[in-house]
Scaffold this motif. Structure first.
Motif, PDB file in Angstrom:
ATOM      1  N   ALA A 183       0.607  -1.453  -0.015  1.00 54.13           N
ATOM      2  CA  ALA A 183       0.102   0.002  -0.038  1.00 54.13           C
ATOM      3  C   ALA A 183       0.811   1.169  -0.082  1.00 54.13           C
ATOM      4  O   ALA A 183       0.278   2.166  -0.067  1.00 54.13           O
ATOM      5  CB  ALA A 183      -1.027  -0.019   1.237  1.00 54.13           C
ATOM      6  N   GLY A 184       2.006   1.151   0.316  1.00 56.82           N
ATOM      7  CA  GLY A 184       3.237   2.396   0.103  1.00 56.82           C
ATOM      8  C   GLY A 184       2.797   3.123   1.357  1.00 56.82           C
ATOM      9  O   GLY A 184       3.029   4.385   1.424  1.00 56.82           O
ATOM     10  N   GLN A 185       2.461   2.361   2.482  1.00 56.84           N
ATOM     11  CA  GLN A 185       2.109   3.099   3.865  1.00 56.84           C
ATOM     12  C   GLN A 185       3.237   2.577   4.942  1.00 56.84           C
ATOM     13  O   GLN A 185       3.927   1.932   4.903  1.00 56.84           O
ATOM     14  CB  GLN A 185       0.914   2.559   4.388  1.00 56.84           C
ATOM     15  N   HIS A 186       3.466   3.767   5.791  1.00 58.01           N
ATOM     16  CA  HIS A 186       4.354   3.674   6.799  1.00 58.01           C
ATOM     17  C   HIS A 186       3.905   2.373   7.787  1.00 58.01           C
ATOM     18  O   HIS A 186       2.544   2.469   7.832  1.00 58.01           O
ATOM     19  CB  HIS A 186       4.467   4.809   7.525  1.00 58.01           C
ATOM     20  N   PRO A 187       4.637   1.498   8.288  1.00 52.83           N
ATOM     21  CA  PRO A 187       3.801   0.535   9.169  1.00 52.83           C
ATOM     22  C   PRO A 187       3.219   1.086  10.348  1.00 52.83           C
ATOM     23  O   PRO A 187       2.389   0.551  10.791  1.00 52.83           O
ATOM     24  CB  PRO A 187       5.264  -0.282   9.700  1.00 52.83           C
ATOM     25  N   ALA A 188       3.671   2.182  11.068  1.00 55.63           N
ATOM     26  CA  ALA A 188       2.769   3.030  11.971  1.00 55.63           C
ATOM     27  C   ALA A 188       1.470   3.435  11.411  1.00 55.63           C
ATOM     28  O   ALA A 188       0.472   3.018  12.251  1.00 55.63           O
ATOM     29  CB  ALA A 188       3.605   4.120  12.593  1.00 55.63           C
ATOM     30  N   THR A 189       1.574   3.883  10.507  1.00 58.10           N
ATOM     31  CA  THR A 189       0.112   4.246   9.583  1.00 58.10           C
ATOM     32  C   THR A 189      -0.728   3.091   9.466  1.00 58.10           C
ATOM     33  O   THR A 189      -2.082   3.087   9.768  1.00 58.10           O
ATOM     34  CB  THR A 189       0.426   5.016   8.520  1.00 58.10           C
ATOM     35  N   MET A 190      -0.170   1.899   9.243  1.00 49.74           N
ATOM     36  CA  MET A 190      -1.109   0.699   8.824  1.00 49.74           C
ATOM     37  C   MET A 190      -1.604   0.174  10.012  1.00 49.74           C
ATOM     38  O   MET A 190      -2.683  -0.090  10.043  1.00 49.74           O
ATOM     39  CB  MET A 190       0.044  -0.449   8.396  1.00 49.74           C
ATOM     40  N   THR A 191      -1.132   0.401  11.424  1.00 48.76           N
ATOM     41  CA  THR A 191      -1.870   0.081  12.665  1.00 48.76           C
ATOM     42  C   THR A 191      -3.096   0.623  12.688  1.00 48.76           C
ATOM     43  O   THR A 191      -4.069   0.133  13.042  1.00 48.76           O
ATOM     44  CB  THR A 191      -0.724   0.171  13.713  1.00 48.76           C
ATOM     45  N   GLY A 192      -3.216   1.951  12.539  1.00 50.48           N
ATOM     46  CA  GLY A 192      -4.307   2.912  12.703  1.00 50.48           C
ATOM     47  C   GLY A 192      -5.448   2.212  11.490  1.00 50.48           C
ATOM     48  O   GLY A 192      -6.594   2.159  11.670  1.00 50.48           O
ATOM     49  N   VAL A 193      -4.955   2.041  10.296  1.00 48.60           N
ATOM     50  CA  VAL A 193      -5.757   1.593   9.270  1.00 48.60           C
ATOM     51  C   VAL A 193      -6.130   0.061   9.583  1.00 48.60           C
ATOM     52  O   VAL A 193      -7.525   0.085   9.703  1.00 48.60           O
ATOM     53  CB  VAL A 193      -4.980   1.326   7.809  1.00 48.60           C
ATOM     54  N   LEU A 194      -5.495  -0.558  10.175  1.00 44.60           N
ATOM     55  CA  LEU A 194      -5.969  -2.108  10.504  1.00 44.60           C
ATOM     56  C   LEU A 194      -6.886  -1.999  11.744  1.00 44.60           C
ATOM     57  O   LEU A 194      -7.949  -2.762  11.772  1.00 44.60           O
ATOM     58  CB  LEU A 194      -5.111  -3.063  10.744  1.00 44.60           C
ATOM     59  N   ASP A 195      -6.931  -1.017  12.604  1.00 43.39           N
ATOM     60  CA  ASP A 195      -7.555  -0.812  13.853  1.00 43.39           C
ATOM     61  C   ASP A 195      -8.835  -0.570  13.260  1.00 43.39           C
ATOM     62  O   ASP A 195     -10.079  -0.803  13.950  1.00 43.39           O
ATOM     63  CB  ASP A 195      -6.951  -0.005  14.793  1.00 43.39           C
ATOM     64  N   ARG A 196      -8.950   0.452  12.364  1.00 42.18           N
ATOM     65  CA  ARG A 196     -10.255   1.032  11.914  1.00 42.18           C
ATOM     66  C   ARG A 196     -11.083  -0.049  11.276  1.00 42.18           C
ATOM     67  O   ARG A 196     -12.240  -0.344  11.247  1.00 42.18           O
ATOM     68  CB  ARG A 196     -10.069   2.387  10.959  1.00 42.18           C
ATOM     69  N   LEU A 197     -10.107  -0.644  10.337  1.00 40.86           N
ATOM     70  CA  LEU A 197     -10.964  -1.996   9.287  1.00 40.86           C
ATOM     71  C   LEU A 197     -11.578  -3.077  10.485  1.00 40.86           C
ATOM     72  O   LEU A 197     -12.470  -3.687  10.347  1.00 40.86           O
ATOM     73  CB  LEU A 197     -10.073  -2.417   8.406  1.00 40.86           C
ATOM     74  N   GLU A 198     -10.764  -3.323  11.363  1.00 40.18           N
ATOM     75  CA  GLU A 198     -11.176  -4.530  12.432  1.00 40.18           C
ATOM     76  C   GLU A 198     -12.249  -3.989  13.216  1.00 40.18           C
ATOM     77  O   GLU A 198     -13.317  -4.743  13.401  1.00 40.18           O
ATOM     78  CB  GLU A 198     -10.206  -4.839  13.178  1.00 40.18           C
ATOM     79  N   ARG A 199     -12.373  -2.671  13.704  1.00 36.43           N
ATOM     80  CA  ARG A 199     -13.652  -2.370  14.432  1.00 36.43           C
ATOM     81  C   ARG A 199     -14.809  -2.356  13.768  1.00 36.43           C
ATOM     82  O   ARG A 199     -15.941  -2.501  13.986  1.00 36.43           O
ATOM     83  CB  ARG A 199     -13.211  -0.886  14.893  1.00 36.43           C
ATOM     84  N   ALA A 200     -14.447  -1.990  12.278  1.00 31.94           N
ATOM     85  CA  ALA A 200     -16.126  -1.821  11.456  1.00 31.94           C
ATOM     86  C   ALA A 200     -16.099  -3.170  10.710  1.00 31.94           C
ATOM     87  O   ALA A 200     -17.122  -3.453  10.340  1.00 31.94           O
ATOM     88  CB  ALA A 200     -15.462  -0.952  10.234  1.00 31.94           C
ATOM     89  N   GLY A 201     -15.415  -4.277  11.394  1.00 27.65           N
ATOM     90  CA  GLY A 201     -15.939  -5.693  10.788  1.00 27.65           C
ATOM     91  C   GLY A 201     -15.546  -5.948   9.645  1.00 27.65           C
ATOM     92  O   GLY A 201     -16.018  -6.854   8.999  1.00 27.65           O
TER      93      GLY A 201
END
Length: 163
Positions: free
Chosen positions: A71-89
Motif C-alpha cells: 500500500a506504500g504506507q508506513h507501518p505505524a500508519t498501517m496499525t491505525g488503518v487495520l484498527d479501523r477496519l477491524e473495528r468496522a468488521g
C-alpha cells in the motif's frame, strides 16, 4: 515495433496516439479513484483504508508489514488503518499458522457482498463494453492493461526506493 523507418508524419501520429493512451489512462485512474471514493464513502471507510481492504481481498491474507509495503504506507500508519477496519468488521487479525509469533490480516469474506453490490453499475458497464470486442481484441486489451499495471508498479517502486 518494426525496424522499418517511419516517415515524420507516421512518427507524429504515433506520438499523438501514445499521448492519447497515456491521457486516457490518467482519466481512467481518476474515474476509478472517484468510484472507489464513492464506494468507500457508502461503506463508511476512508479512502486509504478502502485501498488496503481491497489489497487484502485481492492478495491476502498477509502480514501487516507486507500490506504496508504493497500500500506504500508506513507501518505505524498501517496499525491505525487495520484498527479501523477491524473495528468496522471488515478484517480480522489472526496468528500466522506457519509462525505463531506473526500475525496475518484476513478480510472477512461475508462482507464482500456489500462491496460487490456497490460495483454492480460499473461491472455491468464493463460487461457491455467488453461485449463489443472479439476474443483476440480482449486478449490484447488484457495484456496491455497487465503491462501498464506492471509499468505503474515499477514506477511506484522506483519512487519509493528513492525516499
Amino acid at each position: 515495433m518494426s525496424s522499418v523507418s517511419q516517415s515524420p508524419d507516421d512518427k507524429r501520429q504515433r506520438r499523438r496516439s501514445t499521448t492519447a493512451i497515456k491521457e486516457s489512462l490518467r482519466e481512467l485512474s481518476i474515474q476509478l479513484s472517484l468510484l472507489n471514493h464513492q464506494v468507500g464513502g457508502r461503506l463508511g471507510v476512508k479512502d486509504a483504508d478502502f485501498d488496503c481492504l481491497d489489497l487484502i481481498n485481492r492478495h491476502g491474507p498477509m502480514s501487516p508489514s507486507a500490506l504496508a509495503r504493497r500500500a506504500g504506507q508506513h507501518p505505524a500508519t498501517m496499525t491505525g488503518v487495520l484498527d479501523r477496519l477491524e473495528r468496522a468488521g471488515w478484517i480480522t487479525r489472526e496468528r500466522d499458522p506457519a509462525d505463531r509469533r506473526a500475525v496475518q490480516v484476513r478480510a472477512l469474506k461475508e462482507r464482500n457482498t456489500e462491496v460487490f453490490h456497490l460495483y454492480t453499475g460499473m461491472n455491468t458497464a464493463m460487461d457491455d463494453l467488453c461485449a463489443g470486442y472479439d476474443e483476440a481484441q480482449l486478449e490484447l486489451l488484457a495484456e496491455f492493461l497487465d503491462r501498464a499495471t506492471a509499468a505503474g508498479r515499477q514506477a511506484t517502486d522506483a519512487l519509493a526506493e528513492a525516499d
